[in-house]
Design a protein around this motif. Structure first.
Motif, mmCIF file in Angstrom:
data_model
loop_
_atom_site.group_PDB
_atom_site.id
_atom_site.type_symbol
_atom_site.label_atom_id
_atom_site.label_comp_id
_atom_site.label_asym_id
_atom_site.label_seq_id
_atom_site.Cartn_x
_atom_site.Cartn_y
_atom_site.Cartn_z
ATOM 1 N N SER A 86 36.178 80.609 77.392
ATOM 2 C CA SER A 86 35.197 81.722 77.509
ATOM 3 C C SER A 86 33.993 81.185 78.033
ATOM 4 O O SER A 86 33.405 81.690 79.148
ATOM 5 C CB SER A 86 34.944 82.510 76.352
ATOM 6 N N HIS A 134 35.127 86.355 80.346
ATOM 7 C CA HIS A 134 35.279 85.732 78.916
ATOM 8 C C HIS A 134 36.742 85.721 78.644
ATOM 9 O O HIS A 134 37.431 84.923 78.009
ATOM 10 C CB HIS A 134 34.566 86.788 78.065
ATOM 11 N N VAL A 139 43.416 78.338 77.337
ATOM 12 C CA VAL A 139 44.647 78.039 76.401
ATOM 13 C C VAL A 139 45.977 77.685 76.976
ATOM 14 O O VAL A 139 46.813 76.843 76.562
ATOM 15 C CB VAL A 139 44.915 79.580 75.538
ATOM 16 N N SER A 143 39.445 82.355 78.476
ATOM 17 C CA SER A 143 40.124 81.982 77.192
ATOM 18 C C SER A 143 41.550 81.980 77.758
ATOM 19 O O SER A 143 42.205 80.694 77.291
ATOM 20 C CB SER A 143 39.886 83.243 76.508
ATOM 21 N N TYR A 161 44.188 80.713 62.584
ATOM 22 C CA TYR A 161 44.839 80.329 64.018
ATOM 23 C C TYR A 161 44.901 78.685 63.831
ATOM 24 O O TYR A 161 43.910 78.372 63.248
ATOM 25 C CB TYR A 161 44.348 81.133 65.084
ATOM 26 N N MET A 202 30.901 88.187 71.436
ATOM 27 C CA MET A 202 32.343 88.375 71.723
ATOM 28 C C MET A 202 33.174 87.412 70.911
ATOM 29 O O MET A 202 34.254 87.460 70.415
ATOM 30 C CB MET A 202 32.562 88.534 73.130
ATOM 31 N N VAL A 262 51.636 82.926 68.272
ATOM 32 C CA VAL A 262 50.211 82.337 68.699
ATOM 33 C C VAL A 262 49.629 83.196 70.009
ATOM 34 O O VAL A 262 48.580 83.567 70.133
ATOM 35 C CB VAL A 262 50.559 81.003 69.436
ATOM 36 N N GLN A 280 47.919 86.165 68.626
ATOM 37 C CA GLN A 280 46.994 85.594 67.828
ATOM 38 C C GLN A 280 45.822 85.548 69.142
ATOM 39 O O GLN A 280 44.524 86.037 68.672
ATOM 40 C CB GLN A 280 47.039 84.211 67.423
ATOM 41 N N GLU A 335 44.525 88.858 69.816
ATOM 42 C CA GLU A 335 43.702 89.390 68.962
ATOM 43 C C GLU A 335 42.406 89.075 68.869
ATOM 44 O O GLU A 335 41.559 89.454 68.611
ATOM 45 C CB GLU A 335 44.476 89.040 67.414
ATOM 46 N N MET A 336 41.999 87.669 69.363
ATOM 47 C CA MET A 336 40.868 87.182 69.406
ATOM 48 C C MET A 336 39.953 87.916 70.323
ATOM 49 O O MET A 336 39.187 88.052 70.574
ATOM 50 C CB MET A 336 40.902 85.716 69.612
ATOM 51 N N THR A 337 40.713 87.905 71.491
ATOM 52 C CA THR A 337 40.345 88.501 72.811
ATOM 53 C C THR A 337 39.875 90.196 72.483
ATOM 54 O O THR A 337 38.774 90.513 72.771
ATOM 55 C CB THR A 337 41.196 88.401 74.065
ATOM 56 N N HIS A 357 40.039 78.696 73.230
ATOM 57 C CA HIS A 357 39.421 80.219 73.650
ATOM 58 C C HIS A 357 38.084 80.098 73.665
ATOM 59 O O HIS A 357 37.589 81.033 74.584
ATOM 60 C CB HIS A 357 39.818 81.128 72.231
ATOM 61 N N ASN A 387 39.418 91.784 69.777
ATOM 62 C CA ASN A 387 38.367 91.878 68.439
ATOM 63 C C ASN A 387 37.081 91.323 69.210
ATOM 64 O O ASN A 387 36.068 91.758 68.626
ATOM 65 C CB ASN A 387 38.662 90.890 67.395
ATOM 66 N N GLY A 388 36.971 90.667 70.121
ATOM 67 C CA GLY A 388 35.896 90.286 70.735
ATOM 68 C C GLY A 388 35.096 91.180 71.520
ATOM 69 O O GLY A 388 34.003 91.164 71.630
ATOM 70 N N GLY A 425 35.760 87.604 67.752
ATOM 71 C CA GLY A 425 37.090 87.157 68.170
ATOM 72 C C GLY A 425 37.441 86.317 67.102
ATOM 73 O O GLY A 425 38.825 86.414 66.648
#
Lengths: 191, 191, 191, 191
Positions: free
Chosen positions: B158, A154, A162, A158, B146, B184, A177, A180, A183-185, B154, A187-188, B188
């Motif tokens: 994943s 995962h 990107v 990601s 974002y 996840m 960016v 960000q 953060e997504m990762t 992202h 928080n996931g 995220g």
DNA sequence: TATGAATGAGCGTTCATTCAT
DNA sequence: AATGAATGAACGCTCATTCAT
């Protein structure tokens, strides 16, 4: 006494191969060009590598271990998991942005038909340290207790996607960016 | 009158190409094999596609639009964003698991040198509906604000990496694992 | 050390190409046949010549310079212009009859689309010595003061067409007929 | 009753073939292009001509007889031989300058492997009127009593080579130069 | 007769690999 | 071990010709 196989030559061949792959992609990689770039005769290439497939497989392992090694250099036993994870993620993202072709070479060909099964196994083994770090964090209930393999995919998926996007756009992501994305990762996977 | 051009032939060529490119990779894709697999003479291939590059580019667009189209079939204006997102994500994951060949083809070649710039542009245009959905959700502050492009990469990165992993392992993820992957991703991006 | 490049190979390739192109024309000239005739592998051909066009262009220059060189061997500064001209004309006629293949090759392809512009320029440069001789004769009012280029084409065109005729008839002209040809040409240009 | 072979179509095919040969040379001549240029289906071409060789041979005879016919239109029984010869020569030179590709097509391929033996024979027969005119002039001791065939080749060779030269230079000869060419030829054959 | 989609033999060229030196 | 000229299998693609309609 005869001269033995020369490690320096191997390094030059690796460097030449990578440079050519990075410049023109694997499709454009010619053994003759590798030899020229490494300042060797074509025949010499075949003393050090059985054939083109062998060169690719060995280079793959070389790069992948280098990548993990570079990432692990950020590791310090004193850091909290969050700091460790952050350092590793930024290292991975940074390396991928810095050498996108190198990373794509590594990742594109992981499951590709170019790699022998034994290369794939050795490649898997290389990421063990990263899986361990995730497992330890799970023991402390810092991240979700999903399969570490899945979590790792995962995260890497990601990042790679990107990076591919920016590379295709021929632009660089701002620090904002990148944060960000982290953060997504985070928080996931965080608990 | 003469024999009429047969659209079914194009479908056969696409199917043959996809099967061969996924089995052995682009490097091993031979036009003669495509013809044989599609039960056509080689020359016939060149009636429908200008050259090998053209075949790959057209196949890419075909598959990508098919993918988006199938995903969008799950869309209903009555659904909440969360439901819409969940349906789309599961559709994407499901399609990727169901047709890993197609999905891997699409993603392996998205940013590859094999694709012409116009193919890349057309490809970008196809994901517009998905970006719109994300933008609307941002207006309602349901997900992080974002860049939608980044969020989309992202998410897709994943999924693809996980699918690649299972495909390489030749196993299927349990429903539980799939749900974990969704979690996840959702955690995220949620606000 | 390795096998050294073999200049003799180039001669063999030239000979093979000329023989084949004259037997069956350029249209029927196959690179594989040239290789076989020269007792080489196809790949070897491409070490010495970039492609088919390059082979034809280089062969053309080779033959044309050989032709002029052979003609100029008859030249002696002590001779009067008439003697010089006569020697050159008979040399040209004789060479053309002796090696009709070579001469026809040269003339068939002089202005053909197969020749690159630089080949045409180099070809032009080769005939400079002949033009000089005509110019000097003009200064002494021995021949008409028409454009030397035009006079040269007139002479060569006449010879070639006659040679072609006998070649097609598979007969040889008598010495008498050759003298008559010379007379027509000399009377055409003399002052 | 079924439709019979259509002479108009043959004319269109000839015109199309010639136009394409003139534009791009014989090497670039494709049967598919001929059909398109003649506004016919490819299959139709093969109703009127057995194959490509047959088309070229028939076109060759068509053009050669047209050429002789155009030249002979300048003929008048009242003219002196000198006037007749002059008219014919200027007609030949003019036609060759006007349609250099057409003339080169005719002359380049006369002895070429593209033409069948029967085509060559028929081609020879077409120049009979010109040979007759020369023979009559010889009976009146107006020109040298060399073989008429040789005289004719001398004349045509000269013209063709000069025309080729100007065509390659992409320039036009002045009237003065043309007159000079005529003078060289006339002085070469006159008694 | 007329059509044009379909055919496939055959060509030019490449490039991984070999092998004489 | 090192060299690089030589090899030739194999590919992408063309285009004259066929044949089902």
């Amino acid at each position: 006494m005869t001269r033995v196989k020369d490690d320096n030559k191997i390094a030059r061949i690796f460097a030449a191969t990578l440079e050519l792959v990075l410049k023109n992609g694997y499709l454009e990689l010619r053994m003759a060009d590798v030899a020229k770039q490494a300042h060797l005769a074509i025949g010499t290439l075949y003393i050090y590598f059985k054939d083109k497939e062998d060169l690719i497989n060995q280079l793959f392992i070389h790069l992948k271990s280098e990548k993990v090694s570079l990432m692990m250099q950020t590791y310090s036993a004193h850091d909290s998991f969050y700091i460790t994870f952050k350092k590793l993620w930024f290292a991975y993202f940074g390396l991928s942005m810095q050498y996108p072709h190198k990373m794509l070479f590594i990742e594109q060909y992981v499951y590709s038909v170019l790699l022998r099964d034994d290369t794939k196994s050795r490649s898997e083994a290389l990421i063990e340290p990263l899986l361990s770090i995730l497992e330890n964090a799970q023991k402390e209930h810092l991240i979700k207790d999903y399969s570490p393999q899945i979590i790792l995919r995962h995260i890497m998926g990601s990042v790679l996607e990107v990076v591919k996007y920016f590379h295709a756009q021929k632009t660089q992501p701002s620090q904002n960016v990148i944060n960000q994305c982290f953060e997504m990762t985070w928080n996931g996977i965080r608990q």
